[in-house]
Design a protein around this motif. Structure first.
Motif, mmCIF file in Angstrom:
data_model
loop_
_atom_site.group_PDB
_atom_site.id
_atom_site.type_symbol
_atom_site.label_atom_id
_atom_site.label_comp_id
_atom_site.label_asym_id
_atom_site.label_seq_id
_atom_site.Cartn_x
_atom_site.Cartn_y
_atom_site.Cartn_z
ATOM 1 N N GLN A 101 0.830 -1.209 0.000
ATOM 2 C CA GLN A 101 0.000 0.000 0.000
ATOM 3 C C GLN A 101 0.866 1.261 0.000
ATOM 4 O OE1 GLN A 101 -2.559 -0.413 3.400
ATOM 5 N NE2 GLN A 101 -3.738 -2.104 2.505
ATOM 6 N N GLU A 102 1.924 1.259 0.813
ATOM 7 C CA GLU A 102 2.807 2.421 0.873
ATOM 8 C C GLU A 102 3.520 2.638 -0.464
ATOM 9 O OE1 GLU A 102 3.068 4.623 3.238
ATOM 10 O OE2 GLU A 102 1.558 3.551 4.406
ATOM 11 N N ARG A 103 3.933 1.542 -1.086
ATOM 12 C CA ARG A 103 4.594 1.651 -2.387
ATOM 13 C C ARG A 103 3.625 2.201 -3.423
ATOM 14 N NH1 ARG A 103 7.198 -3.765 -4.347
ATOM 15 N NH2 ARG A 103 8.517 -3.258 -2.549
ATOM 16 N N SER A 104 2.371 1.747 -3.349
ATOM 17 C CA SER A 104 1.373 2.238 -4.294
ATOM 18 C C SER A 104 1.114 3.737 -4.094
ATOM 19 C CB SER A 104 0.068 1.451 -4.118
ATOM 20 O OG SER A 104 -0.929 1.922 -4.979
ATOM 21 N N LYS A 105 1.078 4.158 -2.814
ATOM 22 C CA LYS A 105 0.874 5.584 -2.538
ATOM 23 C C LYS A 105 2.018 6.421 -3.104
ATOM 24 C CE LYS A 105 -1.782 5.007 1.734
ATOM 25 N NZ LYS A 105 -1.788 5.212 3.205
ATOM 26 N N THR A 106 3.252 5.940 -2.895
ATOM 27 C CA THR A 106 4.413 6.664 -3.394
ATOM 28 C C THR A 106 4.391 6.771 -4.911
ATOM 29 O OG1 THR A 106 5.713 5.859 -1.514
ATOM 30 C CG2 THR A 106 6.930 6.736 -3.394
ATOM 31 N N GLU A 107 4.037 5.671 -5.570
ATOM 32 C CA GLU A 107 3.975 5.688 -7.032
ATOM 33 C C GLU A 107 2.899 6.650 -7.523
ATOM 34 O OE1 GLU A 107 3.378 1.640 -8.055
ATOM 35 O OE2 GLU A 107 5.489 1.067 -7.812
ATOM 36 N N ASP A 108 1.759 6.690 -6.812
ATOM 37 C CA ASP A 108 0.690 7.628 -7.195
ATOM 38 C C ASP A 108 1.151 9.074 -7.064
ATOM 39 O OD1 ASP A 108 -1.053 5.596 -7.783
ATOM 40 O OD2 ASP A 108 -2.050 5.618 -5.823
ATOM 41 N N ILE A 109 1.891 9.366 -5.971
ATOM 42 C CA ILE A 109 2.379 10.739 -5.775
ATOM 43 C C ILE A 109 3.338 11.134 -6.901
ATOM 44 C CG2 ILE A 109 3.824 12.184 -4.279
ATOM 45 C CD1 ILE A 109 2.656 10.644 -1.893
ATOM 46 N N VAL A 110 4.251 10.205 -7.226
ATOM 47 C CA VAL A 110 5.227 10.495 -8.279
ATOM 48 C C VAL A 110 4.526 10.704 -9.623
ATOM 49 C CG1 VAL A 110 7.161 9.542 -9.589
ATOM 50 C CG2 VAL A 110 7.100 9.317 -7.095
ATOM 51 N N ARG A 111 3.528 9.857 -9.915
ATOM 52 C CA ARG A 111 2.834 9.961 -11.201
ATOM 53 C C ARG A 111 2.014 11.243 -11.304
ATOM 54 N NH1 ARG A 111 1.885 4.298 -10.621
ATOM 55 N NH2 ARG A 111 -0.146 4.799 -9.677
ATOM 56 N N ASN A 112 1.462 11.713 -10.185
ATOM 57 C CA ASN A 112 0.540 12.844 -10.219
ATOM 58 C C ASN A 112 1.197 14.177 -9.871
ATOM 59 O OD1 ASN A 112 -1.693 11.182 -10.841
ATOM 60 N ND2 ASN A 112 -1.921 10.637 -8.670
ATOM 61 N N VAL A 113 2.472 14.163 -9.543
ATOM 62 C CA VAL A 113 3.117 15.418 -9.201
ATOM 63 C C VAL A 113 3.129 16.326 -10.444
ATOM 64 C CG1 VAL A 113 5.458 14.648 -9.779
ATOM 65 C CG2 VAL A 113 5.118 16.431 -8.054
ATOM 66 N N GLY A 114 2.911 17.642 -10.223
ATOM 67 C CA GLY A 114 2.789 18.559 -11.357
ATOM 68 C C GLY A 114 4.099 19.154 -11.804
ATOM 69 N N ALA A 115 5.208 18.675 -11.314
ATOM 70 C CA ALA A 115 6.503 19.239 -11.696
ATOM 71 C C ALA A 115 7.455 18.107 -12.026
ATOM 72 C CB ALA A 115 7.073 20.088 -10.554
ATOM 73 N N GLY A 116 8.587 18.479 -12.624
ATOM 74 C CA GLY A 116 9.592 17.476 -12.914
ATOM 75 C C GLY A 116 10.211 16.951 -11.619
ATOM 76 N N LEU A 117 10.750 15.769 -11.660
ATOM 77 C CA LEU A 117 11.339 15.155 -10.476
ATOM 78 C C LEU A 117 12.767 14.753 -10.798
ATOM 79 C CD1 LEU A 117 10.908 14.081 -7.563
ATOM 80 C CD2 LEU A 117 10.241 11.895 -8.592
ATOM 81 N N LEU A 118 13.700 15.242 -10.002
ATOM 82 C CA LEU A 118 15.110 14.927 -10.199
ATOM 83 C C LEU A 118 15.645 14.248 -8.946
ATOM 84 C CD1 LEU A 118 17.635 15.260 -12.022
ATOM 85 C CD2 LEU A 118 18.099 17.398 -10.779
ATOM 86 N N VAL A 119 16.278 13.091 -9.135
ATOM 87 C CA VAL A 119 16.804 12.324 -8.016
ATOM 88 C C VAL A 119 18.317 12.346 -8.097
ATOM 89 C CG1 VAL A 119 16.850 10.095 -6.828
ATOM 90 C CG2 VAL A 119 14.769 10.837 -8.008
ATOM 91 N N LEU A 120 18.989 12.804 -7.024
ATOM 92 C CA LEU A 120 20.449 12.893 -6.974
ATOM 93 C C LEU A 120 20.991 11.992 -5.867
ATOM 94 C CD1 LEU A 120 20.870 16.788 -7.213
ATOM 95 C CD2 LEU A 120 20.932 15.125 -9.073
#
Length: 224
Positions: free
Chosen positions: A200-219
């Motif tokens: 469930q937590e993984r699904s929530k995280t994936e939903d947040i990443v998919r629905n975020v309105g900005a680009g996402l950069l991981v360093l």
């Protein structure tokens, strides 16, 4: 699925048990003369009945075979068959009465705690009947033949000692088996619950990443 797999294992094991009983009875009757011809026929008839109800269980699908009432029927039928075989082959003087303990262990694996104790009580009652009823002359006994050194078992004191030892062993076996199985089931349920929470937590995280309105950069630590 787990209960169905255990039930299938018991069904397969029963075929080996039937073959072993038939072979042992034939050797005891024809080779050693320990049991009478009548007892041999009785054992063969009971073995045929076991093969019949085992065939019924083989044809069941996993959903039906894993039902608690079917699992209870599995254990109780074997318990009854064992009692009848012991009655016709010496009763208390037959060392195979220890197989009652095996049935209690099987009950602890397949059944709930209350049902396991019911099977334990039934095993003690059935074995007591095999011991006491022939002694009281209520039913005819079928003692083993050509066996020496059983004078102790033929006394009431000897029978009482064996009976008390059996009941104590049966109850202790039921207690330890149900305790261990309950612990394993609780741990399995905890692991399953933790897996569901993680999913469930993984699904929530994936939903947040998919629905975020900005680009996402991981360093990483080296800013790569």
């Amino acid at each position: 699925a787990e209960l169905a797999a255990q039930a299938r294992w018991l069904v397969r094991l029963r075929w080996f048990a039937i073959a072993g009983v038939v072979a042992t009875a034939l050797i005891a009757a024809r080779g050693m003369g320990v049991i009478s011809g009548f007892s041999l026929l009785a054992v063969l008839f009971i073995s045929a009945l076991m093969a019949g109800y085992n065939t019924v269980f083989v044809r069941m699908d996993d959903a039906k075979l894993s039902r608690p009432d079917v699992a209870f029927t599995n254990v109780f039928l074997d318990l009854t068959a064992l009692t009848l075989m012991l009655y016709f082959t010496g009763g208390i003087s037959n060392p195979f009465f220890l197989f009652y303990i095996f049935h209690i262990v099987i009950a602890g694996i397949l059944l709930r705690k209350s049902e396991t104790y019911f099977v334990t009580a039934a095993a003690c009652l059935l074995f007591s009947m095999v011991v006491i009823l022939p002694e009281l002359g209520i039913i005819r006994g079928h003692p083993l033949q050509n066996i020496e050194g059983l004078g102790f078992l033929k006394t009431r004191l000897g029978m009482s000692g064996v009976l008390l030892s059996f009941i104590t062993t049966a109850v202790c076996t039921a207690y330890f088996t149900t305790s261990i199985v309950e612990q394993l089931r609780r741990r399995g349920a905890q692991i399953l619950e933790a897996g569901e929470i993680l999913s469930q937590e993984r699904s929530k995280t994936e939903d947040i990443v998919r629905n975020v309105g900005a680009g996402l950069l991981v360093l990483d630590r080296d800013t790569r």
